[in-house]
Design an enzyme around this catalytic site. Structure first.
Site, short mmCIF file in Angstrom:
data_model
loop_
_atom_site.label_atom_id
_atom_site.label_comp_id
_atom_site.label_asym_id
_atom_site.label_seq_id
_atom_site.Cartn_x
_atom_site.Cartn_y
_atom_site.Cartn_z
N GLN A 1 -65.62 29.58 115.98
CA GLN A 1 -64.91 29.20 117.22
C GLN A 1 -63.68 30.08 117.38
OE1 GLN A 1 -64.79 24.59 117.57
NE2 GLN A 1 -65.12 25.03 115.42
N ASP B 1 -60.19 35.45 116.70
CA ASP B 1 -59.70 36.58 115.90
C ASP B 1 -60.90 37.32 115.31
OD1 ASP B 1 -60.40 35.69 113.13
OD2 ASP B 1 -58.94 34.10 113.50
N HIS C 1 -66.55 31.11 121.18
CA HIS C 1 -65.43 30.94 122.13
C HIS C 1 -64.81 32.28 122.51
CE1 HIS C 1 -64.83 26.45 120.85
NE2 HIS C 1 -65.85 26.63 121.67
N GLY D 1 -62.93 24.21 108.22
CA GLY D 1 -61.64 24.31 108.91
C GLY D 1 -61.68 24.10 110.39
N ASN E 1 -62.64 21.30 104.39
CA ASN E 1 -61.52 21.18 105.32
C ASN E 1 -60.29 20.68 104.57
OD1 ASN E 1 -60.09 21.08 107.73
ND2 ASN E 1 -61.64 19.90 108.82
N LEU E 2 -59.14 20.94 105.16
CA LEU E 2 -57.89 20.43 104.58
C LEU E 2 -57.82 18.92 104.75
CD1 LEU E 2 -55.49 21.80 103.21
CD2 LEU E 2 -54.37 21.93 105.44
N ALA F 1 -58.90 26.31 102.57
CA ALA F 1 -60.09 27.15 102.68
C ALA F 1 -60.09 28.27 101.64
CB ALA F 1 -60.17 27.74 104.09
C1 BJW Z 1 -57.52 23.96 107.31
C2 BJW Z 1 -56.45 24.67 106.83
C3 BJW Z 1 -56.65 25.35 105.63
C4 BJW Z 1 -55.81 23.75 108.66
N1 BJW Z 1 -57.82 25.29 105.02
N2 BJW Z 1 -58.69 23.91 106.70
C5 BJW Z 1 -65.49 14.38 126.78
C6 BJW Z 1 -66.37 14.19 125.73
C7 BJW Z 1 -67.05 15.27 125.17
C8 BJW Z 1 -66.85 16.55 125.63
C9 BJW Z 1 -65.98 16.72 126.68
C10 BJW Z 1 -65.30 15.66 127.25
N3 BJW Z 1 -64.52 16.14 128.24
C11 BJW Z 1 -64.67 17.49 128.30
C12 BJW Z 1 -65.55 17.86 127.35
C13 BJW Z 1 -66.01 19.23 127.03
C14 BJW Z 1 -64.91 20.07 126.40
C15 BJW Z 1 -64.33 19.34 125.21
O1 BJW Z 1 -64.85 19.37 124.11
N4 BJW Z 1 -63.20 18.66 125.39
C16 BJW Z 1 -62.60 17.90 124.29
C17 BJW Z 1 -61.10 18.04 124.37
C18 BJW Z 1 -63.11 16.49 124.37
N5 BJW Z 1 -65.55 21.30 125.98
C19 BJW Z 1 -65.68 22.33 126.79
O2 BJW Z 1 -65.22 22.34 127.92
C20 BJW Z 1 -66.48 23.50 126.27
N6 BJW Z 1 -67.50 23.82 127.22
C21 BJW Z 1 -68.49 22.97 127.50
O3 BJW Z 1 -68.57 21.86 127.01
O4 BJW Z 1 -69.41 23.49 128.39
C22 BJW Z 1 -70.49 22.63 128.81
C23 BJW Z 1 -71.60 22.54 127.83
C24 BJW Z 1 -72.46 21.46 127.88
C25 BJW Z 1 -73.53 21.35 126.99
C26 BJW Z 1 -73.75 22.33 126.06
C27 BJW Z 1 -72.91 23.41 126.01
C28 BJW Z 1 -71.84 23.49 126.90
C29 BJW Z 1 -65.61 24.71 126.08
C30 BJW Z 1 -64.63 24.53 124.98
C31 BJW Z 1 -63.71 25.73 124.89
C32 BJW Z 1 -62.67 25.61 123.79
N7 BJW Z 1 -61.75 26.66 123.91
C33 BJW Z 1 -60.68 26.78 122.92
C34 BJW Z 1 -59.78 27.95 123.33
C35 BJW Z 1 -60.48 29.28 123.03
C36 BJW Z 1 -59.60 30.44 123.32
C37 BJW Z 1 -58.31 30.42 122.53
O5 BJW Z 1 -58.33 30.62 121.30
O6 BJW Z 1 -57.27 30.20 123.14
O7 BJW Z 1 -61.24 27.01 121.63
S1 BJW Z 1 -59.75 25.26 122.70
C38 BJW Z 1 -59.50 25.48 120.96
O8 BJW Z 1 -60.17 24.41 120.24
C39 BJW Z 1 -60.25 26.78 120.59
C40 BJW Z 1 -60.88 26.40 119.29
O9 BJW Z 1 -61.96 27.27 119.03
C41 BJW Z 1 -61.28 24.98 119.52
C42 BJW Z 1 -61.51 24.19 118.24
O10 BJW Z 1 -60.34 24.13 117.48
P1 BJW Z 1 -60.42 24.16 115.88
O11 BJW Z 1 -60.88 25.47 115.44
O12 BJW Z 1 -61.16 22.99 115.40
O13 BJW Z 1 -58.86 24.06 115.52
P2 BJW Z 1 -57.94 22.75 115.32
O14 BJW Z 1 -56.54 23.20 115.40
O15 BJW Z 1 -58.36 21.66 116.22
O16 BJW Z 1 -58.27 22.25 113.85
C43 BJW Z 1 -57.87 23.01 112.74
C44 BJW Z 1 -58.58 22.47 111.52
O17 BJW Z 1 -58.29 23.31 110.43
C45 BJW Z 1 -58.15 21.04 111.12
O18 BJW Z 1 -59.32 20.28 110.85
C46 BJW Z 1 -57.34 21.25 109.84
O19 BJW Z 1 -57.53 20.20 108.90
C47 BJW Z 1 -57.95 22.52 109.30
N8 BJW Z 1 -57.08 23.33 108.47
N9 BJW Z 1 -55.37 24.46 107.68
C48 BJW Z 1 -58.80 24.53 105.58
N10 BJW Z 1 -55.63 26.05 105.07
#
Ligand code: BJW
Length: 236
Positions: A94, A97, A112, A178, A204-205, A222
């Site tokens: 996701q 980078d 993403h 992560g 995961n952390l 990680a």
């Molecule tokens: C460590 C650590 C260490 C820390 N060691 N671990 C209601 C219900 C369900 C879905 C929806 C809803 N309303 C809307 C939606 C859909 C929506 C969505 O999911 N919304 C939610 C908020 C509910 N999704 C979308 O709109 C997506 N598109 C979509 O659904 O299209 C329709 C479709 C339908 C059917 C099939 C397919 C498609 C698009 C989502 C786009 C997300 N974009 C972003 C930005 C990207 C560009 C950018 O970088 O700016 O993507 S948002 C952001 O979140 C980014 C990430 O990739 C994504 C996930 O974040 P991630 O990687 O999990 O990071 P964190 O910070 O959340 O977590 C960090 C983790 O690391 C933690 O667990 C820590 O514990 C851990 N950690 N240090 C190990 N040292």
């Protein structure tokens, strides 16, 4: 988790946590990107239409920052697994980078998008891009000033869902590293993998929101958990 020798096809989902120890901010941790910026202001197509300068500056800053960071032990371990694993393997990241690639991984899919390409909405091509976009530079491929960050915002379709689902159908092991499990469709992959009969492991952390879907969860940084797990998989 059963002996790794029984697995052949692996899908690995990575999130911001895999790059955290390289110094790249996560989104939802304390002090993370979404505490510094409202998602609605910078990570939706509506935000880009409303205030493109704000959005372009946000991504220009992050594009510049990632180029100063280095892959960590988790990226290197996954690259080693990628280069030696004889079965199918896909790292679905996701992250926008390029640290998996800079560590040497080849079987990587950026669902993403990527910081280091730009999307020309005029010619629909994606040239490599390392500099800023704020001055509205022309597309090197068609000349139009229509470049935007090549990232998937909320409400947009993640890239290559068919490729991901095909890999999940073949997978006998699904590993999530992560990621908070807060964003769909990525958050739903573990459930699909389970339903398709794969073993599931979370590294995961902290436990993710979908943690109960994983058969096994290992908690820790990680850079420790991933190299340990890769050694286990490769049997060394
Ligand atoms: C460590 C650590 C260490 C820390 N060691 N671990 C209601 C219900 C369900 C879905 C929806 C809803 N309303 C809307 C939606 C859909 C929506 C969505 O999911 N919304 C939610 C908020 C509910 N999704 C979308 O709109 C997506 N598109 C979509 O659904 O299209 C329709 C479709 C339908 C059917 C099939 C397919 C498609 C698009 C989502 C786009 C997300 N974009 C972003 C930005 C990207 C560009 C950018 O970088 O700016 O993507 S948002 C952001 O979140 C980014 C990430 O990739 C994504 C996930 O974040 P991630 O990687 O999990 O990071 P964190 O910070 O959340 O977590 C960090 C983790 O690391 C933690 O667990 C820590 O514990 C851990 N950690 N240090 C190990 N040292």
């Amino acid at each position: 988790m059963a002996a790794m020798a029984q697995y052949r096809n692996i899908v690995i989902l990575t999130g911001a946590g895999v790059s955290a120890e390289s110094g790249i901010d996560t989104f939802r941790s304390e002090g993370g990107l979404w505490e510094q910026h409202r998602v609605e202001d910078v990570a939706t197509p509506e935000a880009f239409a409303r205030d493109p300068d704000l959005v372009l500056r946000f991504y220009d800053m992050r594009r510049a920052a990632i180029q100063t960071k280095q892959p960590n032990a988790a990226h290197h371990a996954l690259a080693r697994l990628d280069s030696t694993w004889p079965g199918n393997l896909l790292i679905v990241t996701q992250n926008v980078d390029d640290l998996h690639e800079r560590a040497g991984a080849r079987r990587v899919h950026h669902m993403h998008g990527e910081h280091l390409t730009a999307w020309c909405t005029a010619c629909d091509r994606r040239p490599r891009w390392t500099g800023p976009l704020i001055e509205r530079p022309p597309c090197p491929l068609c000349g139009a000033s229509a470049l935007r960050p090549d990232v998937v915002w909320f409400g947009e379709m993640p890239y290559g869902m068919d490729r991901i689902h095909a890999a999940l159908r073949e997978a006998d092991l699904f590993v999530s590293i992560g990621t908070s499990g807060a964003v769909y469709p990525a958050a739903g992959f573990v459930r699909s993998a389970r339903e398709l009969g794969a073993a599931t492991l979370e590294l995961n952390l902290e436990r993710s929101r979908g943690s109960s879907w994983f058969v096994e969860t290992r908690l820790g940084p990680a850079t420790e958990l991933v190299p340990e797990w890769v050694e286990e998989v490769l049997g060394c």
